[in-house]
Motif scaffolding. Structure first.
Motif, mmCIF file in Angstrom:
data_model
loop_
_atom_site.group_PDB
_atom_site.id
_atom_site.type_symbol
_atom_site.label_atom_id
_atom_site.label_comp_id
_atom_site.label_asym_id
_atom_site.label_seq_id
_atom_site.Cartn_x
_atom_site.Cartn_y
_atom_site.Cartn_z
ATOM 1 N N LEU A 81 19.419 -10.420 -4.796
ATOM 2 C CA LEU A 81 18.528 -11.109 -5.767
ATOM 3 C C LEU A 81 17.546 -12.316 -4.935
ATOM 4 C CD1 LEU A 81 21.321 -11.888 -8.425
ATOM 5 C CD2 LEU A 81 19.164 -10.463 -8.633
ATOM 6 N N LEU A 82 18.115 -12.976 -3.902
ATOM 7 C CA LEU A 82 17.116 -13.950 -3.219
ATOM 8 C C LEU A 82 15.999 -13.109 -2.691
ATOM 9 C CD1 LEU A 82 19.807 -16.469 -1.805
ATOM 10 C CD2 LEU A 82 18.249 -16.881 -3.720
ATOM 11 N N PHE A 83 16.399 -12.237 -1.814
ATOM 12 C CA PHE A 83 15.374 -11.520 -0.886
ATOM 13 C C PHE A 83 14.310 -10.879 -2.074
ATOM 14 C CE2 PHE A 83 13.595 -7.655 0.725
ATOM 15 C CZ PHE A 83 13.185 -8.022 2.147
ATOM 16 N N ALA A 84 14.796 -10.428 -3.248
ATOM 17 C CA ALA A 84 13.831 -10.028 -4.350
ATOM 18 C C ALA A 84 12.809 -10.968 -4.825
ATOM 19 C CB ALA A 84 14.488 -8.988 -5.475
ATOM 20 N N GLY A 85 13.384 -12.226 -5.031
ATOM 21 C CA GLY A 85 12.674 -13.175 -5.691
ATOM 22 C C GLY A 85 11.420 -13.786 -4.466
ATOM 23 N N ALA A 86 12.186 -13.699 -3.254
ATOM 24 C CA ALA A 86 11.175 -14.350 -2.011
ATOM 25 C C ALA A 86 10.293 -13.396 -1.750
ATOM 26 C CB ALA A 86 11.940 -14.542 -0.841
ATOM 27 N N LEU A 87 10.322 -12.265 -2.014
ATOM 28 C CA LEU A 87 9.512 -11.124 -1.594
ATOM 29 C C LEU A 87 8.074 -11.325 -2.568
ATOM 30 C CD1 LEU A 87 9.615 -8.615 0.367
ATOM 31 C CD2 LEU A 87 10.073 -7.231 -1.758
ATOM 32 N N HIS A 88 8.106 -11.930 -3.543
ATOM 33 C CA HIS A 88 6.925 -12.016 -4.474
ATOM 34 C C HIS A 88 6.299 -13.490 -4.448
ATOM 35 C CE1 HIS A 88 9.053 -8.524 -5.886
ATOM 36 N NE2 HIS A 88 8.004 -8.066 -6.329
ATOM 37 N N VAL A 89 6.974 -14.303 -3.436
ATOM 38 C CA VAL A 89 6.268 -15.666 -3.398
ATOM 39 C C VAL A 89 5.304 -15.759 -2.287
ATOM 40 C CG1 VAL A 89 6.778 -18.033 -2.862
ATOM 41 C CG2 VAL A 89 8.362 -16.867 -4.141
ATOM 42 N N ASN A 90 4.145 -16.204 -2.562
ATOM 43 C CA ASN A 90 3.200 -16.231 -1.757
ATOM 44 C C ASN A 90 3.289 -17.643 -0.550
ATOM 45 O OD1 ASN A 90 0.441 -17.522 -0.832
ATOM 46 N ND2 ASN A 90 -0.299 -15.369 -1.798
ATOM 47 N N LEU A 91 3.255 -17.002 0.494
ATOM 48 C CA LEU A 91 3.685 -17.980 1.470
ATOM 49 C C LEU A 91 2.606 -19.070 1.713
ATOM 50 C CD1 LEU A 91 6.000 -18.426 3.630
ATOM 51 C CD2 LEU A 91 4.459 -17.228 5.293
ATOM 52 N N SER A 92 1.299 -18.748 1.603
ATOM 53 C CA SER A 92 0.270 -19.845 1.441
ATOM 54 C C SER A 92 0.565 -20.677 0.475
ATOM 55 C CB SER A 92 -1.082 -19.393 1.613
ATOM 56 O OG SER A 92 -1.149 -18.612 0.548
ATOM 57 N N ASP A 93 0.547 -20.320 -0.735
ATOM 58 C CA ASP A 93 0.926 -21.030 -1.914
ATOM 59 C C ASP A 93 2.123 -22.212 -1.583
ATOM 60 O OD1 ASP A 93 -1.041 -20.101 -3.231
ATOM 61 O OD2 ASP A 93 0.134 -18.829 -4.426
ATOM 62 N N LEU A 94 3.117 -21.534 -1.173
ATOM 63 C CA LEU A 94 4.498 -22.234 -0.630
ATOM 64 C C LEU A 94 4.201 -23.405 0.403
ATOM 65 C CD1 LEU A 94 7.574 -21.866 -1.388
ATOM 66 C CD2 LEU A 94 7.888 -20.908 0.722
ATOM 67 N N ARG A 95 3.477 -22.801 1.406
ATOM 68 C CA ARG A 95 3.302 -24.091 2.372
ATOM 69 C C ARG A 95 2.597 -25.049 1.960
ATOM 70 N NH1 ARG A 95 0.374 -20.506 5.331
ATOM 71 N NH2 ARG A 95 2.027 -19.716 6.319
ATOM 72 N N GLY A 96 1.436 -24.929 0.811
ATOM 73 C CA GLY A 96 0.747 -25.873 0.348
ATOM 74 C C GLY A 96 1.920 -26.967 -0.421
ATOM 75 N N GLN A 97 2.859 -26.558 -0.851
ATOM 76 C CA GLN A 97 3.716 -27.291 -1.763
ATOM 77 C C GLN A 97 5.189 -27.601 -0.679
ATOM 78 O OE1 GLN A 97 2.984 -28.567 -4.573
ATOM 79 N NE2 GLN A 97 0.979 -27.188 -4.685
ATOM 80 N N ARG A 98 4.889 -27.651 0.434
ATOM 81 C CA ARG A 98 6.286 -27.359 1.195
ATOM 82 C C ARG A 98 6.887 -28.964 1.260
ATOM 83 N NH1 ARG A 98 1.694 -27.814 4.394
ATOM 84 N NH2 ARG A 98 1.702 -29.420 5.937
ATOM 85 N N TRP A 99 6.209 -30.034 1.162
ATOM 86 C CA TRP A 99 6.754 -31.133 0.812
ATOM 87 C C TRP A 99 7.712 -31.616 -0.342
ATOM 88 C CZ3 TRP A 99 7.950 -32.898 5.542
ATOM 89 C CH2 TRP A 99 7.172 -32.750 6.553
ATOM 90 N N PRO A 100 7.068 -31.470 -1.579
ATOM 91 C CA PRO A 100 7.835 -31.652 -2.749
ATOM 92 C C PRO A 100 9.041 -30.504 -2.704
ATOM 93 C CG PRO A 100 5.410 -31.227 -3.199
ATOM 94 C CD PRO A 100 5.876 -31.039 -1.641
ATOM 95 N N ILE A 101 8.763 -29.349 -2.220
ATOM 96 C CA ILE A 101 10.057 -28.235 -2.280
ATOM 97 C C ILE A 101 11.011 -28.887 -1.174
ATOM 98 C CG2 ILE A 101 10.522 -26.024 -1.603
ATOM 99 C CD1 ILE A 101 7.885 -25.039 -2.600
ATOM 100 N N ALA A 102 10.598 -29.155 -0.004
ATOM 101 C CA ALA A 102 11.756 -29.516 0.706
ATOM 102 C C ALA A 102 12.465 -30.826 0.413
ATOM 103 C CB ALA A 102 10.964 -29.766 2.253
ATOM 104 N N LEU A 103 11.665 -31.860 -0.081
ATOM 105 C CA LEU A 103 12.545 -32.876 -0.446
ATOM 106 C C LEU A 103 13.388 -32.640 -1.627
ATOM 107 C CD1 LEU A 103 9.579 -36.125 -0.422
ATOM 108 C CD2 LEU A 103 11.828 -35.658 0.893
ATOM 109 N N MET A 104 12.981 -31.802 -2.549
ATOM 110 C CA MET A 104 13.949 -31.696 -3.894
ATOM 111 C C MET A 104 14.893 -30.770 -3.280
ATOM 112 S SD MET A 104 11.412 -31.519 -7.093
ATOM 113 C CE MET A 104 9.941 -30.355 -6.120
ATOM 114 N N ALA A 105 14.765 -29.926 -2.467
ATOM 115 C CA ALA A 105 15.999 -28.947 -1.965
ATOM 116 C C ALA A 105 16.819 -29.649 -1.366
ATOM 117 C CB ALA A 105 15.176 -27.653 -1.434
ATOM 118 N N THR A 106 16.724 -30.862 -0.693
ATOM 119 C CA THR A 106 17.388 -31.394 0.456
ATOM 120 C C THR A 106 17.947 -32.736 -0.249
ATOM 121 O OG1 THR A 106 15.579 -32.292 1.754
ATOM 122 C CG2 THR A 106 16.430 -30.180 2.468
ATOM 123 N N PHE A 107 17.123 -33.801 -0.118
ATOM 124 C CA PHE A 107 17.457 -35.209 -0.676
ATOM 125 C C PHE A 107 17.689 -34.890 -2.223
ATOM 126 C CE2 PHE A 107 15.952 -38.799 -3.062
ATOM 127 C CZ PHE A 107 16.589 -39.645 -2.499
#
Length: 412
Positions: A81-107
């Protein structure tokens, strides 16, 4: 009933319940399956109460208890399920939101774990470490539930990327935090006592090791895909990447969820662009879409029937109803604080906070983790509260998230 017979039963039920939902309820598919299976389970319990001497509930409960929900979800379905979800996520879009994602997923996960844990300890009086274990298993948003809802609603791209990216990564972090707290709360006799150095080392090895393994296995699969042009074989290679990578992660004690997410992002972006023909990319996406839909259906059906495995007291239910707003408060803090810090240097979509709070669904991972806990006096309470929070999250939040988006996001 053996594993093949159980699988046949649940796939058949998923097909039948899915048909009923499509024809009559018209809910989002996963929510519809959960609602129908839960209503069917409750109806059977009520019928059994009116027909003393038959004990249909006991028969079904005996069958459900035999299902190892933790193994089915965490070691069976989650990697796919995780691989299937990640397969459809655009990496450049993800890179642009890396700081909000990183902070919310850790802190954010750690903060929510602390807030829920302390609040649960104050409400119930269970040992503080046990309360923190509960906080850790209920804090991560479930990528399976979240990605399922994102398919049915329209949100601005930047907000969709934040929601999807956070859900893909924070469950891996959450599972690592859960394992650490379980080791502290339920020490194994004869095992050396964990120090804070050991805890930090475990967190780093699990998380960073999972990311490195995902890059390594994803790169190997990418190199293989570049050398061939046979869509059948290439689909098999992606399947082997998930199964082999997840199994290897477990064997060397790094995070399997993070491994397959990183591998999925690599294959879904660089792999599709540089190593696959258009025909192959189409077949790969179709295959993983079908895997995602089938496993989602079975998982949410399983959540619905898992009510038979939970012994509930009215007092536990009342506590669960109080915990729901506690979890939402913790979620609000886990999103608002990182966003507040980052607002100093970047803009967020208007309405992002309420959408991310209400759209942060809990799901099968939380149920699987609580079922994996060792038996003890507090486990029935933890089971009931977790199950009620998950059902509320999927059904109530899931069915109303569209209205929240329309209310708060201007571009929706």
């Amino acid at each position: 009933m053996n594993a093949i017979e159980l699988a046949a039963l649940f796939v058949t039920m998923a097909a039948g319940f899915g048909y009923l939902n499509f024809r009559f309820l018209k809910f989002p598919p996963t929510i519809g399956l959960l609602v129908i299976s839960l209503l069917g389970s409750l109806l059977l319990i009520l019928v059994d109460m009116g027909l003393p001497g038959y004990d249909l509930t006991g028969l079904v409960r005996a069958a459900v208890v035999k299902i190892d929900f933790y193994q089915a979800v965490m070691e069976g379905m989650l990697g796919f399920l995780l691989f299937a979800g990640a397969l459809h996520v655009n990496l450049s879009d993800l890179r642009g939101q890396r700081w909000p994602i990183a902070l919310m997923a850790t802190f954010g996960v750690v903060l929510s774990t602390f807030v829920v844990g302390v609040g649960f300890w104050w409400l119930t009086g269970v040992p503080i470490l046990v309360a923190l274990v509960f906080g850790s298993l209920i804090s991560p948003t479930d990528p399976v539930a979240v990605m399922g809802i994102l398919k049915t609603v329209t949100v601005p791209k930047s907000l969709e990327t934040k929601i999807a990216g956070e859900s893909l990564f924070n469950d891996g972090i959450g599972v690592v935090v859960f394992l650490v707290l379980v080791a502290l709360a339920f020490p194994v006799a004869g095992a050396p006592e964990l120090t804070w150095v050991d805890v930090v080392k475990l967190l780093l090895v699990e998380a960073v090791g999972g990311a490195v393994l995902g890059l390594a296995t994803g790169w190997l699969a990418f190199r293989m895909l570049r050398k061939i042009d046979d869509y059948t074989l290439e689909v098999i290679i992606t399947l082997a990447l998930v199964m082999g990578g997840y199994a290897l992660a477990g064997a060397i004690h790094v995070s399997g969820p993070i491994t397959v997410v990183v591998a999925g992002l690599l294959i879904g972006n660089t792999g599709v662009r540089l190593a696959m023909s258009e025909k192959t990319a189409g077949h790969v996406r179709t295959f993983w879409h079908l895997v995602d839909e089938i496993l989602n259906a079975v998982l949410f059906l399983l959540i619905g029937v898992e009510v038979f495995a939970i012994s509930t007291a009215w007092q536990d239910l009342s506590i669960a109803l109080i915990v729901i707003p506690l979890v939402l408060l913790a979620r609000t803090l886990a999103v608002a604080l990182p966003m507040g810090v980052l607002r100093l240097r970047r803009q967020f979509t208007p309405g992002a906070l309420p959408v991310m709070v209400w759209g942060g669904l809990r799901g099968g991972i939380s149920v699987a983790l609580v079922l994996s806990l060792p038996a003890g006096p507090d486990k029935p309470l933890l089971l009931t509260v977790t199950y009620v929070v998950v059902i509320f999250s999927i059904v109530v939040q899931g069915l109303t998230v569209r209205q929240v988006i329309q209310r708060f996001v201007r571009d929706a």
